[in-house]
Design an enzyme around this catalytic site. Sequence first.
Site, short mmCIF file in Angstrom:
data_model
loop_
_atom_site.label_atom_id
_atom_site.label_comp_id
_atom_site.label_asym_id
_atom_site.label_seq_id
_atom_site.Cartn_x
_atom_site.Cartn_y
_atom_site.Cartn_z
N GLU A 1 -41.19 0.84 -66.85
CA GLU A 1 -42.08 1.15 -67.31
C GLU A 1 -41.77 1.71 -68.82
O GLU A 1 -42.33 3.09 -69.03
CB GLU A 1 -43.33 2.30 -67.33
N GLY B 1 -40.91 2.90 -72.78
CA GLY B 1 -41.58 2.60 -73.82
C GLY B 1 -40.53 3.05 -74.52
O GLY B 1 -40.19 2.61 -75.59
N ARG C 1 -44.98 13.71 -83.92
CA ARG C 1 -44.23 15.20 -83.09
C ARG C 1 -43.47 16.13 -83.29
O ARG C 1 -43.66 17.37 -82.83
CB ARG C 1 -43.14 13.75 -82.21
N TYR D 1 -44.44 19.06 -80.82
CA TYR D 1 -43.87 19.82 -79.56
C TYR D 1 -42.30 19.78 -79.68
O TYR D 1 -41.52 19.41 -79.16
CB TYR D 1 -43.25 18.52 -78.70
N CYS E 1 -52.28 19.87 -95.51
CA CYS E 1 -52.80 20.88 -95.77
C CYS E 1 -52.34 21.32 -94.56
O CYS E 1 -53.23 21.93 -93.82
CB CYS E 1 -54.17 20.94 -96.41
N GLU E 2 -51.41 21.60 -93.76
CA GLU E 2 -51.02 22.22 -93.03
C GLU E 2 -49.06 23.39 -93.03
O GLU E 2 -48.17 22.45 -93.38
CB GLU E 2 -50.86 22.15 -91.70
N TYR F 1 -44.33 6.20 -80.51
CA TYR F 1 -45.33 7.17 -81.10
C TYR F 1 -44.91 8.07 -81.90
O TYR F 1 -45.20 9.02 -82.23
CB TYR F 1 -44.51 8.93 -79.98
C1 LIG Z 1 -45.84 7.33 -71.04
C2 LIG Z 1 -45.91 6.29 -70.05
C3 LIG Z 1 -44.42 5.95 -69.72
C4 LIG Z 1 -43.55 5.41 -71.69
O1 LIG Z 1 -42.78 6.66 -71.01
P1 LIG Z 1 -41.25 6.60 -72.29
O2 LIG Z 1 -41.14 7.59 -72.35
O3 LIG Z 1 -42.09 5.42 -73.48
O4 LIG Z 1 -40.43 5.67 -71.68
C5 LIG Z 1 -44.06 4.90 -69.24
N1 LIG Z 1 -45.32 5.13 -68.08
C6 LIG Z 1 -46.45 5.86 -68.11
C7 LIG Z 1 -47.31 5.76 -67.19
C8 LIG Z 1 -46.84 6.33 -69.35
O5 LIG Z 1 -47.72 7.26 -69.42
#
Ligand SMILES: *Cc1c(COP(=O)(O)O)cnc(C)c1O
Length: 431
Positions: free
Chosen positions: A284, A286, A324, A328, A355-356, A384
């Site tokens: 997965e 992202g 971000r 963090y 305003c931060e 993000y």
């Molecule tokens: C956020 C997330 C991802 C993707 O994470 P990346 O760091 O963007 O690759 C994959 N699986 C789940 C369940 C997530 O919450």
Amino acid sequence: MIGKKNNTLYIDGCNAVKLAQEYGTPLYVYSESDIVGKCREIRECFLNKYPNTRAAYASKAFSSLAMYKIIEREGLCLDVVSGGELYTAIKANFPAEKIEFNGNNKLFSEIELAVDYGIGRIIVDGLNELDLIEQVCKRKKKKINILYRITPEVESDSHDYIVTGKKDSKFGIPLDEDVISYHIEKAIQSEYVNFLGFHFHVGSQLHDNTSHLAALETSLKLVEQCKKQYNYTIKELNVGGGFGIRYNDEDHKKPYPYFLEPIMARIEEFSQQIGIERPAVVIEPGRSIVGEAGTTLHTIGSIKNIKGIRKYVSIDGGMTDNIRPALYQAKYEGIMANKMGDSKTEKVTICGKCCESGDILIKDINIAHPEPGDIFAIFSTGAYGYSMASNYNKNNIPAVVLVNKGKDYLIVKRQTYDDMIRNELIPDSLK
Ligand SMILES: *Cc1c(COP(=O)(O)O)cnc(C)c1O
């Protein structure tokens, strides 16, 4: 696809200063060539290399209709984490069977939407959710594929807010023997779900594969338990995302095979050992698909020099288009898009207009002499950034432009002031 011509920044063949003039700033610019390149990488080193594998783009990194169209065209699946993302996928005509749904507190209405559309998989985070799914499926006379997300109890080397696999986490089913066994039994017996296997996601922005591999061992133990205790063969393992990208020199990014090769080798070996067919393996990614493809363009406004201390350079956005750094302590690199060749003679702090005091995008960066009206580009903002954008201080959410080999396409219009007050009402008592 960052380049330079005549002192000017080019993104995927497009003049960044011209984009800023045409569409206004702040502006998110995504290189389609970069996104496509990442998808190709995933196909070559994973999908085409190993049979029975899938990659589901974790779309919370950047969710939009156009992005979903690219993901479909490039042959990837889609991971959504809310009704809103699922609705966007439906509106983009994303094939239902290629959608998976994650999240630690899916709402009844979200599950209904998922079951109605007939999505491929729900990654279940606990018994309460299984109950909801059964209720929905019973009423609609449907059956749905599920995986269980487990809490793998591993620590990862990343910021605390983006670590998700440790024991003290809101995500996943705890590993306590009685808890996990109860879940497995329920899923195996349920007439409304087809229990495929296990899922974990250890965290985000990782440059080290040890937590993935440790979590994998936990999953494999459960695969073995299912076989021994219930004579049930697990058909799918999902190893999540989290593959780190390069934001600045501190990031020693690793290629996909660094994570995926040992994972696949271990699953193959294990499957042979216990005598089952190797389960399907799903990743997965992202951030790693869209992060480096995105650049944000801002216009410089106020400049405040505090003698001997710091020079603040304010831009026309900030934590509203990129939270971000404030959330963090994320670190970014940037450059003056209209002064690419000028020597970086000044050390400044790039701050936003909210305003931060914490609204700082880049602390202590060397740039060319800044003047109001200059265009400042921040790199690797594709993940993000837009997806976490807010209307704080009633700043409007910027437009998003897709660029590809010299051509540009508007894919998200800039929010207007009217858009922001569209849902607001004045009750009669205040008229
Ligand atoms: C956020 C997330 C991802 C993707 O994470 P990346 O760091 O963007 O690759 C994959 N699986 C789940 C369940 C997530 O919450």
